[in-house]
Each structure stands twice: as C-alpha cells, then as structure tokens.
Design an enzyme around this catalytic site. Structure first.
Site, PDB file in Angstrom:
ATOM      1  N   ASP A  95      13.173   5.070  13.309  1.00 35.00           N
ATOM      2  CA  ASP A  95      13.235   3.921  13.693  1.00 35.00           C
ATOM      3  C   ASP A  95      14.521   3.975  12.797  1.00 35.00           C
ATOM      4  O   ASP A  95      14.624   3.964  11.872  1.00 35.00           O
ATOM      5  CB  ASP A  95      12.549   2.723  13.425  1.00 35.00           C
ATOM      6  N   TYR A 129      22.466  -0.217  10.848  1.00 35.30           N
ATOM      7  CA  TYR A 129      21.943   0.395   9.750  1.00 35.30           C
ATOM      8  C   TYR A 129      23.278   1.077   8.955  1.00 35.30           C
ATOM      9  O   TYR A 129      22.500   1.635   7.791  1.00 35.30           O
ATOM     10  CB  TYR A 129      20.898   1.326   9.336  1.00 35.30           C
ATOM     11  N   LYS A 162      18.810   0.473  17.656  1.00 34.91           N
ATOM     12  CA  LYS A 162      18.381  -0.482  18.358  1.00 34.91           C
ATOM     13  C   LYS A 162      20.454  -1.227  18.350  1.00 34.91           C
ATOM     14  O   LYS A 162      21.236  -0.598  17.283  1.00 34.91           O
ATOM     15  CB  LYS A 162      18.154  -2.065  17.155  1.00 34.91           C
ATOM     16  N   HIS A 172      18.667  -5.594  18.626  1.00 28.49           N
ATOM     17  CA  HIS A 172      18.475  -5.880  17.132  1.00 28.49           C
ATOM     18  C   HIS A 172      17.183  -7.448  16.749  1.00 28.49           C
ATOM     19  O   HIS A 172      16.847  -7.630  15.993  1.00 28.49           O
ATOM     20  CB  HIS A 172      19.441  -5.827  16.846  1.00 28.49           C
ATOM     21  N   ILE A 194       6.295   0.532  11.553  1.00 30.45           N
ATOM     22  CA  ILE A 194       7.279   1.924  10.559  1.00 30.45           C
ATOM     23  C   ILE A 194       7.804   1.174   9.413  1.00 30.45           C
ATOM     24  O   ILE A 194       8.269   0.727   8.902  1.00 30.45           O
ATOM     25  CB  ILE A 194       8.317   1.255  11.235  1.00 30.45           C
ATOM     26  N   SER A 252       9.894   4.631   3.400  1.00 33.36           N
ATOM     27  CA  SER A 252      10.318   4.862   1.364  1.00 33.36           C
ATOM     28  C   SER A 252      11.381   5.964   1.339  1.00 33.36           C
ATOM     29  O   SER A 252      11.354   6.946   2.643  1.00 33.36           O
ATOM     30  CB  SER A 252       8.825   5.937   1.676  1.00 33.36           C
TER      31      SER A 252
END
Length: 292
Positions: free
Chosen positions: A46, A51, A73, A106, A236, A239
């Site tokens: 995702d 981003y 998104k 989004h 989702i 890390s």
C-alpha cells in the site's frame, strides 16, 4: 513462507488481508523496506501519490519478480474528473504498471465535495476501462460515504481508515459492513503517529494488550493484527525494520477468544491520531503531485 489469508472484495477481486504500508517511509529507504516485506512473504503493498515513494515501491516489486497486489491513492490536489484520470497515469507510470489493483481517493474534500465526486467518477471510468481492478476511498466518514453512494454507480470496495485498539470508529465500520465496503486499517497497531499526536501512551505498552500477548506467547503487535483479521478487516502495518516486518506477518497459529477481542474493543478512547476529516482543505493540505 507465511500464507496470508485472502479477503474477497465486493466485486469478487481477492486481496491479501495483510498489506505492507510505506507511509512516511523516505524514498531512499522504501526499496529496501519493500524488498524485506516481499522476502518475508507480503504480497500486498500500500502506497500513495502523496507519500512520494511510488517509484521506489514499483522498482522493488519489479526486482522481486513476485505477483504483488498494488494499492495506491489519489491525492486531493488531483481531484476532479480529468485531474484524477491524469493522477492514475502518474501513479501507474511511477509504479511501472499498466493496471493498478486497487486505486482509492486519499481523503474526502468536504469543502469541495463536488471535486471529490468527480474524482470518484474518474475512478469509475478507470474501473470500467479495466485500468484498475477495484476502486475505493480512504478516511471517508459516514456522511461522506452517504453522499458518495447517492451519486456513485460503483460501490467502493474499500474504505481505508485509522483503526487500532485506541480508536476503532465503530460507526464507520458498521456503515461500511452494511454496504459491502471493506474496512482497511491504517495505523493498525496504534503506531507512533497516534501516541505522539494524541498525547496517549503507545498501544504497544498497554497492559491489557501485553497480558493477552503473554498468554499466547506473542508480541502486542501480533495480537493487534490478529484482532483485525479475526474481525474481518484488512490491515496495513508499516516498518522499516526487517525483523519487525517479518514478525508482523507471522500471525497464524493462534486465535484470540471472544473475551480477548472484547478487551481490545474496550480500549477505544474515541481520539484519532490523524487529522480530522472535516479539516481537510486544499488550502491546508494541497500540494502538487510531481509528474512521472
């Protein structure tokens, strides 16, 4: 390798229930994080135009050669019919694909909801044209979903919202369930964003969650992810630590009891970590999404 359960969306498309998120992962760290996730067994990634790391996600997926369910998104700056069609072109080019598995809006844009509706109409066109396999939304509240369903011809497959033991949004989840919209949890273990911004302690330090984890010989994160899956949600987690990436996927082999699920449900504080959906405006949150 861990076998991840599949969820069937309202149009019959199957999606791995557990995905790997890259929110706030810097572009230069994204390739390695996604590669570690794919090595661990994730097959659902995702990302989002906002981003700034779609290209690196695409590069890591291409290098792996794996069959991966890709979700991204459209940001509010690209809302509007033609703008959203172009937003798809930008995301697909950065991801290096011709077709995106799940494309979602989004945020709702409450002050200019007409633009939100036009953006969703563009998603419906992309779906009809076979350029996306499923469409959905993110951070939509009940009033936004109600207004959208009044105009939409395709019911969203997914609503990705903040859900973790300290913030469960039961009204939004129930509305989605009643209309065949799958709830997908972002910040599914409470994450640093929640406890940093809300003034609450981390879910990872919660004694009730820790007690359940001890009972099962698992970590608090594994217990929370198990909670999501047993209640039918997609989750989702994110890390950049390869050990934690693998640990978050390793949630087979134990089952939470009804009592334990109720304990987790009972921790809800009613306080969100993310921005208030009503506060999302182009003036405050708009920023241009670069061309591919």
């Amino acid at each position: 390798m861990t076998t991840i359960p599949q969820l069937t969306l309202n149009n019959g498309v199957q999606m791995p229930a557990l995905g790997f998120g890259v929110f706030q992962t810097p572009p230069d760290e994204t390739r390695a994080a996604v590669a570690a996730a794919l090595d661990a067994g994730y097959r659902h990634i995702d990302t989002a135009a906002a981003y700034g790391n779609e290209r690196q996600v695409g590069e890591a997926v291409a290098a792996s050669g794996a069959d991966v369910f890709l979700e991204t998104k459209i940001w509010i700056s690209d809302y509007g019919y033609d703008e959203t069609l172009h937003g798809f072109d930008k995301s697909a080019a950065k991801l290096g694909v011709d077709r995106i598995d799940l494309l979602i809006l989004h945020q709702a844009l409450p002050s200019e909801f007409g633009r939100t509706l036009e953006a969703y109409r563009a998603l419906e066109t992309l779906y009809a044209d076979g350029k996306v396999r499923a469409i959905g939304v993110s951070n939509f509240m009940v009033e936004h979903l109600t207004a959208l369903l009044d105009k939409a011809t395709v019911v969203p497959a997914v609503n990705q919202i903040e859900v973790h033991p300290y913030f469960t949004q039961p009204d939004v989840q129930a509305f989605g369930a009643a209309h065949g919209i799958l709830t997908q949890a972002w910040s599914p273990i409470g994450g640093i964003t929640f406890y940093r911004d809300s003034g609450h302690r981390s879910t990872l330090d919660d004694p009730a969650i820790g007690g359940i984890a001890t009972t099962h010989g698992r970590t608090p994160a594994q217990v929370m992810l198990r909670w999501h899956l047993q209640q039918g949600r997609s989750a989702i987690p994110k890390s950049t630590n390869p050990e934690r990436i693998a640990e978050n996927l390793d949630i087979a082999g134990f089952e939470l009891s009804a009592e334990e699920l109720a304990v987790l449900d009972g921790l809800d504080t009613g306080r969100r970590g993310g921005p208030e959906p009503a506060d999302i405006t182009l003036a405050a949150f708009g920023r241009p999404i670069p061309e591919a």
